[in-house]
Each structure stands twice: as structure tokens, then as C-alpha cells.
Write an enzyme that holds these catalytic residues in place. Structure first.
Site, PDB file in Angstrom:
ATOM      1  N   SER A   1       0.716  -1.226  -0.074  1.00 34.88           N
ATOM      2  CA  SER A   1      -0.106  -0.077  -0.025  1.00 34.88           C
ATOM      3  C   SER A   1       0.779   1.197   0.018  1.00 34.88           C
ATOM      4  O   SER A   1       1.677   1.425  -0.898  1.00 34.88           O
ATOM      5  CB  SER A   1      -0.928   0.051   1.259  1.00 34.88           C
TER       6      SER A   1
ATOM      7  N   HIS B   1      -7.832  -5.256  -0.536  1.00 35.66           N
ATOM      8  CA  HIS B   1      -6.793  -4.642   0.066  1.00 35.66           C
ATOM      9  C   HIS B   1      -5.694  -5.275   0.630  1.00 35.66           C
ATOM     10  O   HIS B   1      -6.147  -5.507   2.094  1.00 35.66           O
ATOM     11  CB  HIS B   1      -7.047  -3.267   0.587  1.00 35.66           C
TER      12      HIS B   1
ATOM     13  N   ASP C   1     -10.044  -4.073  -5.286  1.00 33.80           N
ATOM     14  CA  ASP C   1      -9.436  -3.529  -3.916  1.00 33.80           C
ATOM     15  C   ASP C   1     -10.412  -2.230  -3.810  1.00 33.80           C
ATOM     16  O   ASP C   1     -10.623  -1.368  -4.282  1.00 33.80           O
ATOM     17  CB  ASP C   1      -8.305  -2.966  -4.425  1.00 33.80           C
TER      18      ASP C   1
END
Length: 324
Positions: A139, A295, A266
């Protein structure tokens, strides 16, 4: 090529929902058997970074960078560290400033473009004498990883031979706006609770440095970046921060084999974070977008407790660096 159009990921029964993937992986997973040993290094601005090592006497290592308001103890970091250690890598998972359980000395914190701190960690790892190094990021940490590799392009240290980035907001402005307006409010609230607490702590520790900032009045991630992240890190505002820190603009310059792994469902990421066209024409960026995964999810059962993403990244790095 290297766009990977037929992903091997098949979610277990009951795990096609992206929110189930995201929440189970982040909240319910437990990852035992990761023998971290902490080390602290000093930074050039009289601050520190805390590192977690898994050492096995290997001649190659992986640096792992975590996500927004995470740390090296999160299940996704521990899971990747365990999987890569099993495959013959030493592992260095690092905590960003303010994320290791102890306040840092300086007002500055971490942010999506802070590749200077990642560089300090990479240089420290290389000083340990490793013949080769790989970088893995999740991320926000994936954005750091891609930006770091792309910024340096062909001038990247030749011992850094591969990278992998998972669930990456490569377009920070689009991702922030998506989390603020389109994604379920649960995710935004979860981040803002932690970010507001850190802002309040900074106000107490550095009187006068953040005059006029009322953390309780911050209602969106973009607003937080406008009033906190941007000013303390030398950006004009959130828009300037996003524009200068998004990794998307650096992908073209990446010159080592790099895996970008982002689930098509996601819930954190909008369409702008899926660089299909770039990957089709790129020699080094391997982009894979499985239909499911959430995610930083990619839940799997069996295989020694490893998630599919850990197997996938491990296989990719072994393909580039060898099997050890």
C-alpha cells in the site's frame, strides 16, 4: 507482457467479497513463528528508525515497507517476512517514524513519498555485506518502493535486483478522493482515528509548530494531508504532496524486474491506480490484477499458513535472484 492477464489466484469459498478479504487479512489473521530482532539506526536529521530483522546467515535480503498507520508487526508484514525467510532470504522489516511504539525526536513524520528514509534503511542493509537485495512494499509502502526504484532508474545500486509492491495507490490524489468519497466510511474512519491521535501528540510535543490545527475538525484524508502531512514535510498543500509523491509518474523509469500486484476489487483503489496500458509496454513492470483479493488480502489456506500473495512474491523474487 509484462501485463499478467491470467492470474493464478483463486479465492477460497466465501472469500470473493473484497471487504471480507480486507478485514480478515488485517484483523483476524495471526502469524506466529517470526523471530524478529530489533535494531535502531540513526538518521541524518538526529532522529531514528527502528528495524526488525529475521536473519539466517543468507547472502541476500529483502527490505519490507508497511502501509499507512501500520508497522512491522502487522500480519501482512509478518506473513511476508516468514514466507521469504523460508525461501532463503534474510528479512529487514522497518517501522516508519512514529510507528514503532516510541515517539520520534523530530516533528516530521512519514509520508507516501519519503524515500529518503527508505534509502537510509536500504543503505544500512547493503552495508551488512549482502550480495543482492530486493524491496517489497504494501500500500503506502508499495508507493514508496515503486517511487524509490523509479526515481533512481538505471542509476539504482546494482545489488538491488528486484522489487514487489502490493495494493498500491500509485495515484495518491485519486486514491485519497476515493477513500474519502466512494469507499465505505469504515476504512476512512479507521485511518483518521489513528492519524488524529498522532496529530494531537505532535501538538503537545511541539508547542507552536502546528498552531491552528484542530485534529477533531479533520473529516477526510485529503483534509488531514492539507493541514498536517503537507506543511510539516515541505509541501504547499495536499495537491502538491500527491503530485510530487505519487509513484505513477516514476513507473516508466523502473529498470529492474518489479511485480505490481493489485486486486481488481480493491475497495481502497480507483481505476487510476491500475496501470494496464503502461504494463503492456513496459519491459520491467509486471502488473497482475486478480479479480479478487481486496486490499492487502489474497487470503489462502494451507501451504504452511501462507497467503497466495506471499507465495507469488516469493516465487517472483526467487525467479530473479535464484532459489538460494
Amino acid at each position: 507482457m509484462p501485463l499478467i492477464e491470467d492470474s493464478s489466484y483463486r479465492p477460497p469459498p466465501g472469500f470473493r467479497n473484497p471487504h471480507v478479504q480486507t478485514i480478515v487479512a488485517a484483523v483476524l489473521r495471526r502469524v506466529p513463528g517470526v523471530p524478529y530482532r530489533r535494531e535502531r539506526i540513526e538518521t541524518d536529521d538526529d532522529d531514528f528508525l527502528d528495524l526488525e530483522w529475521v536473519r539466517g546467515g543468507q547472502d541476500r535480503a529483502v527490505v519490507i515497507s508497511h502501509g499507512l498507520e501500520g508497522d512491522a508487526g502487522r500480519p501482512y508484514v509478518r506473513g511476508m517476512a516468514r514466507a521469504l525467510a523460508r525461501r532463503g532470504f534474510d528479512v529487514l522489516a522497518w517501522h516508519y517514524r512514529g510507528c514503532s511504539g516510541e515517539p520520534n525526536r523530530q516533528l516530521r513524520s512519514y509520508h507516501s513519498g519519503a524515500t529518503d528514509d527508505l534509502d537510509a534503511v536500504v543503505r544500512h542493509a547493503l552495508r551488512q555485506g549482502y550480495a543482492s537485495l530486493a524491496l517489497v512494499g504494501f500500500s503506502l509502502g508499495g508507493n514508496l518502493t515503486l517511487k524509490y526504484v523509479g526515481e533512481r532508474g538505471p542509476a539504482l545500486d546494482t545489488r538491488i535486483r528486484a522489487a514487489a509492491a502490493l495494493s498500491v495507490p500509485v495515484d495518491l490524489a485519486a486514491a485519497a478522493d476515493h477513500l474519502d468519497a466512494a469507499a465505505p466510511a469504515l476504512y476512512r474512519r479507521r485511518f483518521l482515528v489513528s492519524l488524529r491521535a498522532k496529530a494531537r501528540a505532535a501538538i503537545r510535543r511541539f508547542p507552536g509548530a502546528l498552531d491552528g490545527l484542530d485534529p477533531a475538525a479533520v473529516a477526510t484524508l485529503r483534509q488531514f494531508d492539507d493541514v498536517f502531512t503537507a506543511p510539516i514535510h515541505g509541501f504547499r498543500d495536499a495537491a502538491d504532496y500527491y503530485a510530487r509523491s505519487s509513484s505513477l509518474q516514476f513507473l516508466d523509469a523502473i529498470a529492474i524486474p518489479t511485480l505490481l500486484l493489485t486486486a481488481a476489487d480493491d475497495p481502497f483503489l480507483p481505476e487510476a491506480c491500475y496501470p494496464y496500458s503502461l504494463a503492456r509496454a513496459h519491459q520491467h513492470v509486471h502488473f497482475e490484477a486478480p479479480p479478487h483479493g481486496g486490499h492487502v488480502g489474497f487470503v489462502a489456506f494451507g501451504a504452511g499458513g501462507e497467503f497466495w500473495s506471499e507465495h507469488r512474491v516469493g516465487a517472483f523474487l526467487q525467479g530473479v535472484l535464484g532459489r538460494g
